[in-house]
Design an enzyme around this catalytic site. Structure first.
Site: not given
Ligand code: GCO
Ligand code: MG
Length: 398
Positions: A148, A160, A206, A208, A232, A258, A279, A335, A398
């Site tokens: 990633r 991020y 990702d 996010h 992602e 997630e 996921r 992951e 975030w």
């Molecule tokens: C990932 C995630 C994490 C999250 C975290 C938040 O894909 O691994 O996005 O990095 O940001 O789990 O607590």
């Molecule tokens: Mg993620």
């Protein structure tokens, strides 16, 4: 067999974890679970300690499904990150007990091996394209076949995945993020990586959950020439219909989940085939019992799994991920993270990573343990995820 004791252990060997030991009346027989929710650890610990543990004492730990339904539906209040993380901790510990009692690894209880190991990915990040390229190369040298890639965005503070950072302190740190430079930068990053590294290495990114539907559609479309493994979490988790917009515009594979807490959140994305990888986080969706049902529904719609596996869930959940990965037909990718030494000290038995794959433990149960004495050396320390704001000061995801 009866549950005699439920111990909730909060520890911080680098970051905070909420761990669970369910102790039975059979001498030496206990199960371990993970109930960590990043930044809300004490809320889950209190839910377990004050409300859930008392309900478990005296019950037969062999009855996993019944206990799951009892805690989920039987107590009326259901769902949400806190309760589903608490339930996941209980669920994993019960599967661990069942495996230890049968003297079998959990994957065997789930139907046995479909594959020997689970293809896994690691993260590559950097302040600029050259740093990300180096980071991807290092991952490839370590044997990873899927990586990633995240990069800092010009003009944005603490993006991020780009630079990392220490998330400690009373108030969460704040970051600045803007969609326009982000949307310009990411396709250029992948053009750069493909040009330098070729087509063989599987790459992905990702988002996010930061984009609007049409922004995500644009990004997915512009990334098509670079053949991402998947994009992602492109959209916020609430409005599932938004995924239609994205899907109608692009063939870039989409992964999501997630931030989901129940199977019903996954359903519209699966039944409409709006995603390619589901996921969810086993630790936030109620554990193995719920995840294997989600996997079975996903299988019907040709959707593969890519369970969440960040550093903020404990090795016990990573172990559960791998037991499920090797036992289901529609596994996609897993992951993984490299835990620091102190985490291995407190929680020995994290799945082994070799040749770009994770290998399940052959030990009875999940294969993980908790060293309570080691855990006591690392007391809880408040820590939070950062908050993101737009340049005009307004709050963003975030
Ligand atoms: C990932 C995630 C994490 C999250 C975290 C938040 O894909 O691994 O996005 O990095 O940001 O789990 O607590
Ligand atoms: Mg993620």
């Amino acid at each position: 067999m009866k549950i005699n004791d439920v111990k909730v252990i909060v520890t911080c060997p680098g970051r905070n974890y909420v761990l669970l030991k369910i102790v039975t009346d059979e001498p030496g027989l206990y199960g371990v679970g993970d109930a960590t929710l990043n930044g809300r650890e004490l809320a889950v610990a209190a839910a377990l300690q004050e409300h859930i543990a008392p309900l478990l004492i005296g019950r037969d730990p062999d009855r996993i499904e019944d206990i799951w339904q009892y805690i989920f539906r039987g107590t009326y209040w259901r769902g949400g990150p806190v309760l589903m993380t608490a339930l996941a901790g209980v669920d994993l510990a019960l599967w661990d007990i069942k495996g230890k009692r049968a003297n079998l690894p959990v994957y065997s209880l789930l139907g046995g091996l479909c594959r020997e190991g689970a293809l896994c990915y690691t993260h590559a990040g950097g302040r600029d394209f050259a740093e990300v390229e180096d980071s991807v190369c290092q991952a490839a040298e370590r044997g990873f076949k899927v990586v990633r890639a995240q990069v800092s965005i010009p003009g944005c503070k603490g993006t991020y995945g780009g630079t990392g950072g220490a998330f400690t302190g009373h108030y969460p740190p704040e970051e600045i993020w803007e969609p326009a430079p982000y949307l310009r930068t990411i396709p250029r990053l992948f053009a750069h990586l493909r040009e330098r590294l070729g087509d063989e290495i599987e790459l992905f990114h990702d988002v996010h959950e930061r984009l609007t539907p049409i922004q995500a559609a644009r990004l997915a479309k512009e990334l098509e020439p670079f053949h991402l493994f998947f994009l992602e979490d492109p959209l916020r988790p609430e409005h599932k219909e938004s995924f239609r917009v994205l899907r109608h515009h692009s063939t870039t594979p989409i992964a999501m989940g997630e931030l989901f807490h129940t199977r019903w959140e996954c359903l519209p994305l699966l039944t409409e085939q709006l995603i390619d990888f589901i996921r969810c986080d086993l630790g936030h969706i109620g554990g193995l019992t719920e995840a294997r049902k989600i996997a079975a529904i996903a299988e019907s719609y040709y959707v593969q799994t890519a369970w969440h596996g960040p550093g903020d869930i404990a090795p016990v959940t990573h172990a559960a991920n791998v037991h499920l990965d090797v036992a289901i037909p529609n596994f996609g990718v897993q992951e993984m993270v490299f835990f620091p030494e102190a985490v291995h000290e407190v929680m020995p038995g994290a799945p082994e990573c070799r040749q770009g794959a994770l290998w399940p433990s052959e030990a009875p149960g999940l294969g993980c343990d908790i060293d309570e004495e080691a855990a006591r050396k690392y007391p809880y320390s408040p820590a939070y995820l950062p908050t993101t704001r737009r340049a005009d000061g307004s709050v963003h995801d975030w």
